[in-house]
Design a protein around this motif. Structure first.
Motif, PDB file in Angstrom:
ATOM      1  N   ILE A 166       0.668  -1.074   0.083  1.00 17.91           N
ATOM      2  CA  ILE A 166      -0.083   0.018   0.092  1.00 17.91           C
ATOM      3  C   ILE A 166       0.808   1.332  -0.019  1.00 17.91           C
ATOM      4  CG2 ILE A 166      -2.237  -0.952   0.867  1.00 17.91           C
ATOM      5  CD1 ILE A 166      -1.348  -0.156   3.445  1.00 17.91           C
ATOM      6  N   ASP A 167       2.206   1.120  -0.405  1.00 10.80           N
ATOM      7  CA  ASP A 167       2.700   2.301  -0.558  1.00 10.80           C
ATOM      8  C   ASP A 167       2.938   2.433  -1.953  1.00 10.80           C
ATOM      9  OD1 ASP A 167       4.731   4.237  -0.983  1.00 10.80           O
ATOM     10  OD2 ASP A 167       6.487   3.202   0.290  1.00 10.80           O
ATOM     11  N   TYR A 168       1.600   3.283  -2.389  1.00 12.15           N
ATOM     12  CA  TYR A 168       1.442   3.087  -3.819  1.00 12.15           C
ATOM     13  C   TYR A 168       2.468   3.663  -4.751  1.00 12.15           C
ATOM     14  CZ  TYR A 168      -3.378   2.073  -2.138  1.00 12.15           C
ATOM     15  OH  TYR A 168      -4.350   1.449  -1.216  1.00 12.15           O
ATOM     16  N   GLN A 173       5.995   3.549  -9.266  1.00 10.58           N
ATOM     17  CA  GLN A 173       7.417   4.039  -9.636  1.00 10.58           C
ATOM     18  C   GLN A 173       8.001   2.737 -10.491  1.00 10.58           C
ATOM     19  OE1 GLN A 173       9.133   5.908  -6.681  1.00 10.58           O
ATOM     20  NE2 GLN A 173       8.021   7.738  -6.896  1.00 10.58           N
ATOM     21  N   LYS A 174       7.771   1.495  -9.704  1.00 13.41           N
ATOM     22  CA  LYS A 174       8.390   0.326 -10.220  1.00 13.41           C
ATOM     23  C   LYS A 174       7.481  -0.349 -11.602  1.00 13.41           C
ATOM     24  CE  LYS A 174       9.590  -1.818  -5.599  1.00 13.41           C
ATOM     25  NZ  LYS A 174       9.035  -2.957  -4.910  1.00 13.41           N
ATOM     26  N   ILE A 175       6.399  -0.011 -11.452  1.00 10.25           N
ATOM     27  CA  ILE A 175       5.436  -0.288 -12.758  1.00 10.25           C
ATOM     28  C   ILE A 175       6.053   0.548 -14.032  1.00 10.25           C
ATOM     29  CG2 ILE A 175       3.306  -0.880 -13.855  1.00 10.25           C
ATOM     30  CD1 ILE A 175       2.265  -1.294 -10.795  1.00 10.25           C
ATOM     31  N   GLU A 176       5.868   2.075 -13.677  1.00  5.96           N
ATOM     32  CA  GLU A 176       6.473   2.789 -14.594  1.00  5.96           C
ATOM     33  C   GLU A 176       7.678   2.302 -15.617  1.00  5.96           C
ATOM     34  OE1 GLU A 176       4.429   6.963 -13.217  1.00  5.96           O
ATOM     35  OE2 GLU A 176       6.372   6.270 -12.842  1.00  5.96           O
ATOM     36  N   LYS A 177       8.471   1.835 -14.547  1.00  9.66           N
ATOM     37  CA  LYS A 177      10.114   1.721 -15.287  1.00  9.66           C
ATOM     38  C   LYS A 177       9.752   0.655 -16.139  1.00  9.66           C
ATOM     39  CE  LYS A 177      12.857   3.879 -11.393  1.00  9.66           C
ATOM     40  NZ  LYS A 177      14.017   3.491 -10.283  1.00  9.66           N
ATOM     41  N   GLU A 285       3.848  11.384   1.790  1.00 10.85           N
ATOM     42  CA  GLU A 285       4.888  11.996   0.362  1.00 10.85           C
ATOM     43  C   GLU A 285       4.466  11.247  -0.584  1.00 10.85           C
ATOM     44  OE1 GLU A 285       9.554  12.384  -0.431  1.00 10.85           O
ATOM     45  OE2 GLU A 285       8.770  12.241   1.771  1.00 10.85           O
ATOM     46  N   GLY A 286       4.437  10.038  -0.469  1.00  9.45           N
ATOM     47  CA  GLY A 286       4.119   9.379  -1.956  1.00  9.45           C
ATOM     48  C   GLY A 286       2.797   9.523  -2.384  1.00  9.45           C
ATOM     49  N   TRP A 289       2.951  12.796  -4.274  1.00  8.05           N
ATOM     50  CA  TRP A 289       3.470  12.528  -5.670  1.00  8.05           C
ATOM     51  C   TRP A 289       2.839  12.032  -6.860  1.00  8.05           C
ATOM     52  CZ3 TRP A 289       4.406   7.836  -8.569  1.00  8.05           C
ATOM     53  CH2 TRP A 289       5.173   8.164  -9.781  1.00  8.05           C
ATOM     54  N   ILE A 290       1.933  11.209  -6.375  1.00  3.17           N
ATOM     55  CA  ILE A 290       0.871  10.492  -7.239  1.00  3.17           C
ATOM     56  C   ILE A 290      -0.286  11.440  -7.625  1.00  3.17           C
ATOM     57  CG2 ILE A 290      -1.111   9.093  -7.345  1.00  3.17           C
ATOM     58  CD1 ILE A 290       0.360   6.931  -5.429  1.00  3.17           C
ATOM     59  N   LYS A 291      -0.573  12.350  -6.707  1.00  6.58           N
ATOM     60  CA  LYS A 291      -1.606  13.402  -6.939  1.00  6.58           C
ATOM     61  C   LYS A 291      -0.880  14.400  -8.125  1.00  6.58           C
ATOM     62  CE  LYS A 291      -3.828  17.339  -6.663  1.00  6.58           C
ATOM     63  NZ  LYS A 291      -3.348  18.455  -6.956  1.00  6.58           N
ATOM     64  N   ASP A 292       0.216  14.815  -7.927  1.00  7.87           N
ATOM     65  CA  ASP A 292       0.799  15.628  -8.782  1.00  7.87           C
ATOM     66  C   ASP A 292       1.149  15.170  -9.953  1.00  7.87           C
ATOM     67  OD1 ASP A 292       0.859  17.686  -6.844  1.00  7.87           O
ATOM     68  OD2 ASP A 292       2.880  17.190  -6.115  1.00  7.87           O
ATOM     69  N   LYS A 293       1.337  13.791 -10.158  1.00 12.87           N
ATOM     70  CA  LYS A 293       1.974  13.258 -11.354  1.00 12.87           C
ATOM     71  C   LYS A 293       0.690  12.819 -12.108  1.00 12.87           C
ATOM     72  CE  LYS A 293       4.828  10.748 -14.123  1.00 12.87           C
ATOM     73  NZ  LYS A 293       5.460   9.617 -13.429  1.00 12.87           N
ATOM     74  N   TYR A 294      -0.374  12.345 -11.519  1.00 15.74           N
ATOM     75  CA  TYR A 294      -1.369  11.702 -12.415  1.00 15.74           C
ATOM     76  C   TYR A 294      -2.822  12.597 -12.431  1.00 15.74           C
ATOM     77  CZ  TYR A 294       0.904   7.460 -13.070  1.00 15.74           C
ATOM     78  OH  TYR A 294       1.856   6.498 -13.447  1.00 15.74           O
TER      79      TYR A 294
END
Length: 367
Positions: A166-168, A173-177, A285-286, A289-294
């Motif tokens: 649940i540390d999304y 980030q792993k999936i994106e790579k 924090e994570g 990051w998701i909010k700003d990215k997606y």
């Protein structure tokens, strides 16, 4: 361009409803150029058509036969390639993929990419996110209900585990790579964020379709949660060594019969509000990051932090005894209905055995 949509969860984000909707509307989807194929696996609903990616074929001793497992998976890959000759879009879904692809089956990403390149289609991965505290509570509830990995594990022990993934942000980030960020579609499982505040409308929008009257509506809730005290009754009953799959289903259905009553009388959740806020801090924090990215165009946080679900559940609550009595009553009523059905069946069988000609005539005229 041909597209394979792979819906990987999360669990407890109405995945079952999405799967049954696609299953029940297969012909309508085909008319629109979308195929929801069936790849049945043992002991798994045929609606979970992406489960072949995770299924292990075992021998009589329960040991995996890796060769047969690999052959079965490759067979389905070939079937997908054949389907792409007729359809532009194929949709696969299985809620277990999130945990497995984040963990022991992470090597499957490379295989999926290789297959998409070989088959000449794009791979688009669909992921619905749910606020971490409510996801953890719901996942524990589901595991207790299904007598799954958690079995009889108390909530306090469960929440200390780290297999929930649940540390999304870290997992995304792993999936994106691995597959490219342009191939990952992230949505939020919160009513106000869904198209028309409906998960089916939202999922169709993700894959490029609009909900219309031609689609058959869902006939029932496919995954009823245990509410109030019913999850604790089930957790204790999971200790029974003779609780096989059939017995587990019987107990589960009895508790689902009384869950609305228990939940209405004792609306509660496993976290207190303070505990939930403390739990969510580690993902702050994570999530940002998701909010700003997606979702960069939106104000506020990734999730709505309004707490809901009532007070923190306590075992020594005043409703436990009544709920135990209700469960016993529900069990007796279900057993009585089963006995009645058996008696009716036996009466029909007895009639046909004593009067085979009359029974045959009666059967013909009924048709």
């Amino acid at each position: 361009m041909k597209i394979l949509y792979l819906h990987i969860g999360l669990p407890k984000t109405a995945t079952t409803s999405i799967q049954f909707f696609c299953f029940e509307n297969r012909e309508i989807l085909k008319n629109k150029g979308y195929c929801y194929p069936l790849f049945p696996c043992s002991n798994i609903s045929e609606t979970r058509n992406a489960h072949f990616l995770l299924e292990s074929i075992t021998d009589e001793n329960g040991n995996e036969n890796r060769e047969k497992t690999e052959l079965a998976r490759q067979k389905h890959y070939r079937e997908i390639e054949i389907l792409f000759e007729k359809y532009d879009n194929i949709v696969l879904s299985d809620e277990a993929l999130w945990h497995k692809l984040c963990g022991v089956k992470s090597n499957l990403w490379n295989e999926l990419l290789a297959q998409s390149e070989k088959g000449g289609y794009e791979l688009k991965v669909i992921l619905y996110l749910r606020r971490q505290d409510t996801f953890a509570e719901s996942w524990w509830n589901q595991s207790v209900k299904m007598n799954g990995r958690v079995l009889d594990e108390p909530w306090e022990d469960f929440i200390k585990e780290r297999y929930l993934h649940i540390d999304y942000a870290r997992e995304i980030q792993k999936i994106e790579k691995l597959i490219g960020e342009e191939n990952l579609i992230v949505r939020r499982f919160e009513k106000q964020n869904l198209k028309n505040q409906d998960i089916i409308h939202d999922f169709l929008d993700v894959i490029g379709l609009e909900y219309g009257d031609e689609f058959a509506e869902m006939s029932q809730n496919r995954n009823i949660s245990l509410l109030g005290n019913t999850h604790e009754i089930k957790r204790i009953l999971n200790k029974l060594p003779m609780l096989d799959r059939e017995g587990n289903d019987f107990v589960k259905y009895c508790l689902q019969d009384i869950a609305p009553i228990s939940g209405a009388r004792y609306p509660s959740r496993m976290f207190s509000q303070q505990e939930a806020e403390n739990f969510l801090e580690q993902f702050e924090e994570g999530n940002a990051w998701i909010k700003d990215k997606y979702f960069p165009e939106e104000e506020g946080n990734l999730f709505d932090f309004a707490m809901s679900g009532g007070e923190k559940w306590e075992k020594e609550n005043p409703y436990m005894q009544d709920d135990i009595i209700l469960f016993m009553g529900a069990a007796m009523l279900r057993m009585n209905r089963q006995i009645q059905r058996l008696e009716e069946r036996n009466e029909k069988l007895y009639f046909y055995l004593r009067h085979p000609i009359r029974g045959l005539v009666r059967k013909v005229f009924r048709k």
